[in-house]
Design a protein around this motif. Structure first.
Motif: not given
Length: 289
Positions: A134-153
């Motif tokens: 259901p929507p909202g169960v995992s409404s969490c803030e994303a980790v910083d993109k550098s922590r998962v080796n990404k450049r695009r948010v």
């Protein structure tokens, strides 16, 4: 010769196989390597990303499934023996057999006539009804993109992990961003969304290690008992096992949960590549679901 692949993917930029041909033992195709792809090449690589090889193997396997039914990937096993580089075409050779009620594909990935990986997908007919968080169960803030080796948010797919009282970690998958090309799928969540979310958790954990910079991927495996509706969120609960024989090899795994059910499992097997880092980061505690 076949001209139109049957895919879960809906967007043309996600069609990663070309020159598809029937051959005596199955199907042969060439991997399309688009270095402008916003997900597979989110950041520079010195070799072809393993996720792109898995995508190509999934797409060519779909060519061999019978009829016009919808299919569901229940399993994946991949073994990587050599890097695929940017110095020549990459060939995919796929065969399929029916075994224990499942259609089982085996895809050999080759470059310069040298095998580089073996990737096996298992499929069953898509069952009626899809698991949905259901929507909202995992409404969490994303980790910083550098922590998962990404450049695009938009390509960040996990929230901050937190410790569980009984041991291990829990980490929530984010609802897919509208610009995340990996989330493109017809009805069901693409299996590589599950695997990449798990892989991002591994990168986050590696970023926390004071002495590990990068692991060399040797293999991945995934099993899925229920299909998840596209756009749904889920959570991962980890365990960790380090092979003690030589200390060079490392394995991690996680169970995937949605709507109160464990519906999938992912595991990674790597060769440890060590380098001392100056920082050591700690987990923050988060609220439990």
């Amino acid at each position: 010769m076949m001209t139109e692949p049957r895919l879960l993917r809906q967007r043309v930029e996600n069609q990663v196989i070309m020159q598809i041909q029937r051959c005596e033992n199955g199907v042969r195709a060439q991997l399309a390597v688009d270095q402008q792809h916003a997900f597979f090449f989110d950041h520079p690589h010195d070799h072809i990303p393993g996720l792109l090889l898995l995508e190509g193997a999934h797409q060519i396997a779909l060519q061999l499934l019978p009829g016009e039914k919808a299919w569901f990937a229940t399993g994946l096993q991949a073994r990587f023996t050599k890097y695929c580089l940017f110095d020549g075409p990459i060939q995919l050779d796929a065969s399929m057999k029916l075994q224990a009620g499942k259609w089982c594909s085996e895809v050999t990935v080759s470059q310069h006539q040298v095998p580089r990986a073996t990737i096996c997908w298992q499929f069953v007919e898509l069952p009626p009804g899809l698991l949905r968080q259901p929507p909202g169960v995992s409404s969490c803030e994303a980790v910083d993109k550098s922590r998962v080796n990404k450049r695009r948010v938009e390509n960040v797919m996990i929230a901050q992990p937190y410790p569980l009282p009984q041991g291990g970690l829990e980490c929530h998958a984010l609802a897919p961003h509208r610009d995340n090309l990996l989330a493109d799928s017809d009805g069901q969540t693409h299996p590589l969304v599950l695997l990449e979310t798990f892989m991002q958790l591994q990168r986050f954990l590696n970023d926390m290690e004071s002495a590990r910079l990068r692991d060399v991927l040797l293999g991945v495996s995934m099993s899925q008992s229920l299909p998840l509706q596209a756009g749904s969120t889920f959570s991962m609960r980890t365990d960790m096992k380090e092979e003690k024989e030589t200390g060079k090899y490392f394995s991690r795994g996680a169970d995937l949960w949605a709507a109160g059910r464990c519906f999938a499992r992912c595991d990674i097997h790597t060769l440890r590549s060590l380098r001392v880092k100056e920082k050591s980061l700690q987990l923050k505690k988060g609220s439990e679901v």
